[in-house]
Design a protein around this motif. Structure first.
Motif, PDB file in Angstrom:
ATOM      1  N   UNK A   1      -9.258  24.472 -12.047  1.00  0.00           N
ATOM      2  CA  UNK A   1     -10.325  24.323 -11.228  1.00  0.00           C
ATOM      3  C   UNK A   1     -11.209  25.292 -11.140  1.00  0.00           C
ATOM      4  N   UNK A   2     -12.511  25.064 -11.357  1.00  0.00           N
ATOM      5  CA  UNK A   2     -13.683  26.165 -11.261  1.00  0.00           C
ATOM      6  C   UNK A   2     -14.272  25.921 -10.033  1.00  0.00           C
ATOM      7  N   UNK A   3     -14.045  26.900  -9.089  1.00  0.00           N
ATOM      8  CA  UNK A   3     -14.742  26.739  -7.851  1.00  0.00           C
ATOM      9  C   UNK A   3     -16.493  27.184  -8.006  1.00  0.00           C
ATOM     10  N   UNK A   4     -17.098  26.465  -7.317  1.00  0.00           N
ATOM     11  CA  UNK A   4     -18.607  26.806  -7.242  1.00  0.00           C
ATOM     12  C   UNK A   4     -18.887  27.912  -6.294  1.00  0.00           C
ATOM     13  N   UNK A   5     -19.630  28.303  -6.720  1.00  0.00           N
ATOM     14  CA  UNK A   5     -20.197  29.735  -5.888  1.00  0.00           C
ATOM     15  C   UNK A   5     -21.820  29.707  -6.136  1.00  0.00           C
ATOM     16  N   UNK A   6     -22.681  30.042  -5.308  1.00  0.00           N
ATOM     17  CA  UNK A   6     -24.043  29.979  -5.195  1.00  0.00           C
ATOM     18  C   UNK A   6     -24.656  31.104  -4.394  1.00  0.00           C
ATOM     19  N   UNK A   7     -25.769  31.365  -4.369  1.00  0.00           N
ATOM     20  CA  UNK A   7     -26.444  32.587  -3.982  1.00  0.00           C
ATOM     21  C   UNK A   7     -25.989  33.914  -4.204  1.00  0.00           C
ATOM     22  N   UNK A   8     -25.433  33.991  -5.249  1.00  0.00           N
ATOM     23  CA  UNK A   8     -24.737  35.122  -5.891  1.00  0.00           C
ATOM     24  C   UNK A   8     -25.794  36.381  -6.010  1.00  0.00           C
ATOM     25  N   UNK A   9     -25.600  37.335  -5.110  1.00  0.00           N
ATOM     26  CA  UNK A   9     -26.473  38.705  -5.167  1.00  0.00           C
ATOM     27  C   UNK A   9     -25.570  39.941  -5.407  1.00  0.00           C
ATOM     28  N   UNK A  10     -25.873  40.542  -6.722  1.00  0.00           N
ATOM     29  CA  UNK A  10     -24.923  41.637  -6.809  1.00  0.00           C
ATOM     30  C   UNK A  10     -25.669  42.857  -6.221  1.00  0.00           C
ATOM     31  N   UNK A  11     -24.908  43.314  -5.294  1.00  0.00           N
ATOM     32  CA  UNK A  11     -25.534  44.466  -4.667  1.00  0.00           C
ATOM     33  C   UNK A  11     -25.336  45.798  -4.984  1.00  0.00           C
ATOM     34  N   UNK A  12     -24.631  46.178  -6.131  1.00  0.00           N
ATOM     35  CA  UNK A  12     -24.578  47.479  -6.707  1.00  0.00           C
ATOM     36  C   UNK A  12     -24.355  47.426  -8.197  1.00  0.00           C
ATOM     37  N   UNK A  13     -24.403  48.170  -8.902  1.00  0.00           N
ATOM     38  CA  UNK A  13     -24.025  48.493 -10.136  1.00  0.00           C
ATOM     39  C   UNK A  13     -22.799  49.157 -10.439  1.00  0.00           C
ATOM     40  N   UNK A  14     -22.300  49.810  -9.411  1.00  0.00           N
ATOM     41  CA  UNK A  14     -20.938  50.583  -9.639  1.00  0.00           C
ATOM     42  C   UNK A  14     -19.841  49.556  -9.312  1.00  0.00           C
ATOM     43  N   UNK A  15     -18.734  49.398  -9.993  1.00  0.00           N
ATOM     44  CA  UNK A  15     -17.702  48.744  -9.579  1.00  0.00           C
ATOM     45  C   UNK A  15     -16.715  49.597  -8.797  1.00  0.00           C
ATOM     46  N   UNK A  16     -16.026  48.740  -7.907  1.00  0.00           N
ATOM     47  CA  UNK A  16     -15.229  49.274  -6.927  1.00  0.00           C
ATOM     48  C   UNK A  16     -13.762  49.448  -7.744  1.00  0.00           C
ATOM     49  N   UNK A  17     -13.033  50.248  -6.967  1.00  0.00           N
ATOM     50  CA  UNK A  17     -11.659  50.525  -7.583  1.00  0.00           C
ATOM     51  C   UNK A  17     -10.946  49.167  -7.667  1.00  0.00           C
ATOM     52  N   UNK A  18     -10.150  48.976  -8.721  1.00  0.00           N
ATOM     53  CA  UNK A  18      -9.529  47.436  -9.218  1.00  0.00           C
ATOM     54  C   UNK A  18      -8.473  47.273  -8.204  1.00  0.00           C
ATOM     55  N   UNK A  19      -7.352  48.570  -7.995  1.00  0.00           N
ATOM     56  CA  UNK A  19      -6.342  48.164  -7.104  1.00  0.00           C
ATOM     57  C   UNK A  19      -6.589  47.959  -5.871  1.00  0.00           C
ATOM     58  N   UNK A  20      -7.739  48.919  -5.253  1.00  0.00           N
ATOM     59  CA  UNK A  20      -7.934  48.797  -3.894  1.00  0.00           C
ATOM     60  C   UNK A  20      -8.692  47.285  -3.697  1.00  0.00           C
ATOM     61  N   UNK A  21      -9.233  47.059  -4.536  1.00  0.00           N
ATOM     62  CA  UNK A  21      -9.916  45.707  -4.486  1.00  0.00           C
ATOM     63  C   UNK A  21      -9.008  44.413  -4.437  1.00  0.00           C
ATOM     64  N   UNK A  22      -7.864  44.641  -5.128  1.00  0.00           N
ATOM     65  CA  UNK A  22      -6.978  43.517  -5.082  1.00  0.00           C
ATOM     66  C   UNK A  22      -6.299  43.403  -3.994  1.00  0.00           C
ATOM     67  N   UNK A  23      -5.860  44.756  -3.200  1.00  0.00           N
ATOM     68  CA  UNK A  23      -5.251  44.761  -2.038  1.00  0.00           C
ATOM     69  C   UNK A  23      -6.058  44.147  -0.744  1.00  0.00           C
ATOM     70  N   UNK A  24      -7.241  44.654  -0.717  1.00  0.00           N
ATOM     71  CA  UNK A  24      -8.218  44.011   0.125  1.00  0.00           C
ATOM     72  C   UNK A  24      -8.617  42.511  -0.222  1.00  0.00           C
ATOM     73  N   UNK A  25      -8.389  42.011  -1.266  1.00  0.00           N
ATOM     74  CA  UNK A  25      -8.624  40.513  -1.638  1.00  0.00           C
ATOM     75  C   UNK A  25      -7.525  39.788  -0.798  1.00  0.00           C
TER      76      UNK A  25
END
Length: 134
Positions: A25-49
């Motif tokens: 299943x591919x979810x539809x996303x719209x209105x995507x705006x990238x708000x930075x060019x700097x990636x956030x920490x992978x592990x911290x992002x997964x925990x927050x997710x």
């Protein structure tokens, strides 16, 4: 006996070859705006997710309690979800949530902060998602 085994094997092969393909299943996303060019920490992002809805990790498959907004935060990484329709209740499933995140990352890049609208995820409609550093 061997003939029956060969016949069975061939019939299963044909059945599998002619079966409808299974598509993820591919979810539809719209209105995507990238708000930075700097990636956030992978592990911290997964925990927050997995912290949305008071925790959607483990065996929990859906947002519990139908909140009208929710935040998942770990360290300096935060996901915020609000229904597009004010007052609507969030009931996003873990699969829809993770697929929506993947679709937004496909636009912005892995762990790049964004804002987006995910199709579904609320009782009456869509949800707005913010992924950011705090």
């Amino acid at each position: 006996m061997q003939f029956a085994t060969i016949l069975y094997t061939l019939s299963m092969f044909l059945l599998c070859a002619l079966a409808a393909p299974l598509n993820a299943r591919q979810e539809t996303v719209s209105n995507v705006q990238c708000t930075s060019k700097t990636p956030l920490d992978f592990h911290t992002s997964n925990v927050a997710l997995l912290q949305i809805c008071g925790g959607i990790a483990g065996t929990i498959q859906k947002c519990q309690g139908r909140p009208t907004s929710t935040v998942g935060q770990s360290g300096n990484v935060r996901f915020t979800i609000n229904p597009v329709i004010p007052g609507d209740q969030i009931n996003i499933s873990k699969g829809r949530w993770e697929q929506g995140i993947k679709a937004a990352f496909a636009v912005c890049g892995q762990n790049i902060p964004f804002t987006a609208t995910f199709t579904g995820g609320a009782v009456k409609g869509d949800v707005n998602v913010v992924y950011e550093s705090v």
